[in-house]
Design a protein around this motif. Structure first.
Motif, PDB file in Angstrom:
ATOM      1  N   GLU A  45     -48.662  13.497 -21.948  1.00 51.32           N
ATOM      2  CA  GLU A  45     -47.436  13.075 -22.621  1.00 51.32           C
ATOM      3  C   GLU A  45     -46.251  13.930 -22.193  1.00 51.32           C
ATOM      4  N   GLU A  46     -46.429  15.242 -22.161  1.00 51.68           N
ATOM      5  CA  GLU A  46     -45.331  16.126 -21.781  1.00 51.68           C
ATOM      6  C   GLU A  46     -44.929  15.912 -20.321  1.00 51.68           C
ATOM      7  N   LEU A  47     -45.919  15.772 -19.453  1.00 52.57           N
ATOM      8  CA  LEU A  47     -45.614  15.551 -18.040  1.00 52.57           C
ATOM      9  C   LEU A  47     -44.923  14.209 -17.833  1.00 52.57           C
ATOM     10  N   SER A  48     -45.367  13.182 -18.539  1.00 51.91           N
ATOM     11  CA  SER A  48     -44.738  11.868 -18.371  1.00 51.91           C
ATOM     12  C   SER A  48     -43.293  11.889 -18.860  1.00 51.91           C
ATOM     13  N   ILE A  49     -43.015  12.624 -19.936  1.00 61.86           N
ATOM     14  CA  ILE A  49     -41.630  12.743 -20.410  1.00 61.86           C
ATOM     15  C   ILE A  49     -40.775  13.463 -19.367  1.00 61.86           C
ATOM     16  N   ALA A  50     -41.297  14.555 -18.814  1.00 61.68           N
ATOM     17  CA  ALA A  50     -40.547  15.308 -17.803  1.00 61.68           C
ATOM     18  C   ALA A  50     -40.289  14.452 -16.556  1.00 61.68           C
ATOM     19  N   LEU A  51     -41.298  13.716 -16.095  1.00 62.80           N
ATOM     20  CA  LEU A  51     -41.120  12.849 -14.933  1.00 62.80           C
ATOM     21  C   LEU A  51     -40.095  11.753 -15.219  1.00 62.80           C
ATOM     22  N   PHE A  52     -40.148  11.191 -16.413  1.00 66.95           N
ATOM     23  CA  PHE A  52     -39.202  10.133 -16.764  1.00 66.95           C
ATOM     24  C   PHE A  52     -37.769  10.664 -16.799  1.00 66.95           C
ATOM     25  N   VAL A  53     -37.582  11.858 -17.357  1.00 65.14           N
ATOM     26  CA  VAL A  53     -36.241  12.454 -17.396  1.00 65.14           C
ATOM     27  C   VAL A  53     -35.717  12.661 -15.975  1.00 65.14           C
ATOM     28  N   TRP A  54     -36.562  13.187 -15.088  1.00 64.09           N
ATOM     29  CA  TRP A  54     -36.149  13.377 -13.695  1.00 64.09           C
ATOM     30  C   TRP A  54     -35.817  12.043 -13.035  1.00 64.09           C
ATOM     31  N   LEU A  55     -36.597  11.004 -13.337  1.00 62.84           N
ATOM     32  CA  LEU A  55     -36.307   9.688 -12.773  1.00 62.84           C
ATOM     33  C   LEU A  55     -34.963   9.150 -13.259  1.00 62.84           C
ATOM     34  N   VAL A  56     -34.648   9.373 -14.526  1.00 60.68           N
ATOM     35  CA  VAL A  56     -33.357   8.922 -15.052  1.00 60.68           C
ATOM     36  C   VAL A  56     -32.213   9.625 -14.330  1.00 60.68           C
ATOM     37  N   PHE A  57     -32.323  10.938 -14.162  1.00 55.63           N
ATOM     38  CA  PHE A  57     -31.256  11.673 -13.480  1.00 55.63           C
ATOM     39  C   PHE A  57     -31.140  11.269 -12.010  1.00 55.63           C
ATOM     40  N   LEU A  58     -32.268  11.117 -11.333  1.00 61.29           N
ATOM     41  CA  LEU A  58     -32.216  10.688  -9.934  1.00 61.29           C
ATOM     42  C   LEU A  58     -31.634   9.283  -9.809  1.00 61.29           C
ATOM     43  N   GLY A  59     -32.062   8.386 -10.683  1.00 61.52           N
ATOM     44  CA  GLY A  59     -31.535   7.020 -10.657  1.00 61.52           C
ATOM     45  C   GLY A  59     -30.049   6.971 -10.933  1.00 61.52           C
ATOM     46  N   ALA A  60     -29.593   7.778 -11.888  1.00 61.97           N
ATOM     47  CA  ALA A  60     -28.160   7.813 -12.200  1.00 61.97           C
ATOM     48  C   ALA A  60     -27.368   8.364 -11.023  1.00 61.97           C
ATOM     49  N   SER A  61     -27.891   9.404 -10.375  1.00 61.74           N
ATOM     50  CA  SER A  61     -27.164   9.967  -9.236  1.00 61.74           C
ATOM     51  C   SER A  61     -27.131   8.994  -8.065  1.00 61.74           C
TER      52      SER A  61
END
Length: 110
Positions: A45-61
């Motif tokens: 759960e913690e790893l999936s949240i961290a990966l999702f946050v990174w994906l959001v930032f990468l996608g936004a950039s």
């Protein structure tokens, strides 16, 4: 993008996003399968949240860099109709400075 236009090859940020998406899918699928048989990992759960946050930032950039973010596009078109090119340069410089300040505050954690 039309049917006849060619896509540019993926850059490093796109490849990182693809790898993170694949990793997120794999660990979530593994967790679902293992819970079905009664086993589970605590860290998924913690790893999936961290990966999702990174994906959001990468996608936004990526969207911002390509000019595909709808709010950025709408705001830019509205300002371009009202401002001269030097005025738009000043607005972009101001927004870039504001972005640096906001990201600095986020990085420091205030």
């Amino acid at each position: 993008m039309g049917a006849t236009e060619e896509r540019e090859p993926l850059g490093a940020v796109e490849w990182v996003a693809v790898a993170l998406t694949g990793g997120l899918f794999a660990i979530l699928l593994l967790q679902v399968l293992l819970r079905y048989i009664g086993i589970g990992f605590v860290w998924v759960e913690e790893l999936s949240i961290a990966l999702f946050v990174w994906l959001v930032f990468l996608g936004a950039s990526l969207a911002f860099r390509r000019g595909e973010h709808p709010i950025v596009e709408f705001g830019a078109q509205a300002l371009e109709r009202r401002l001269s090119p030097p005025g738009m340069r000043r607005v972009r410089t101001l927004l870039a400075g504001l972005l640096v300040v906001v990201l600095g505050v986020l990085a420091v954690g205030l």
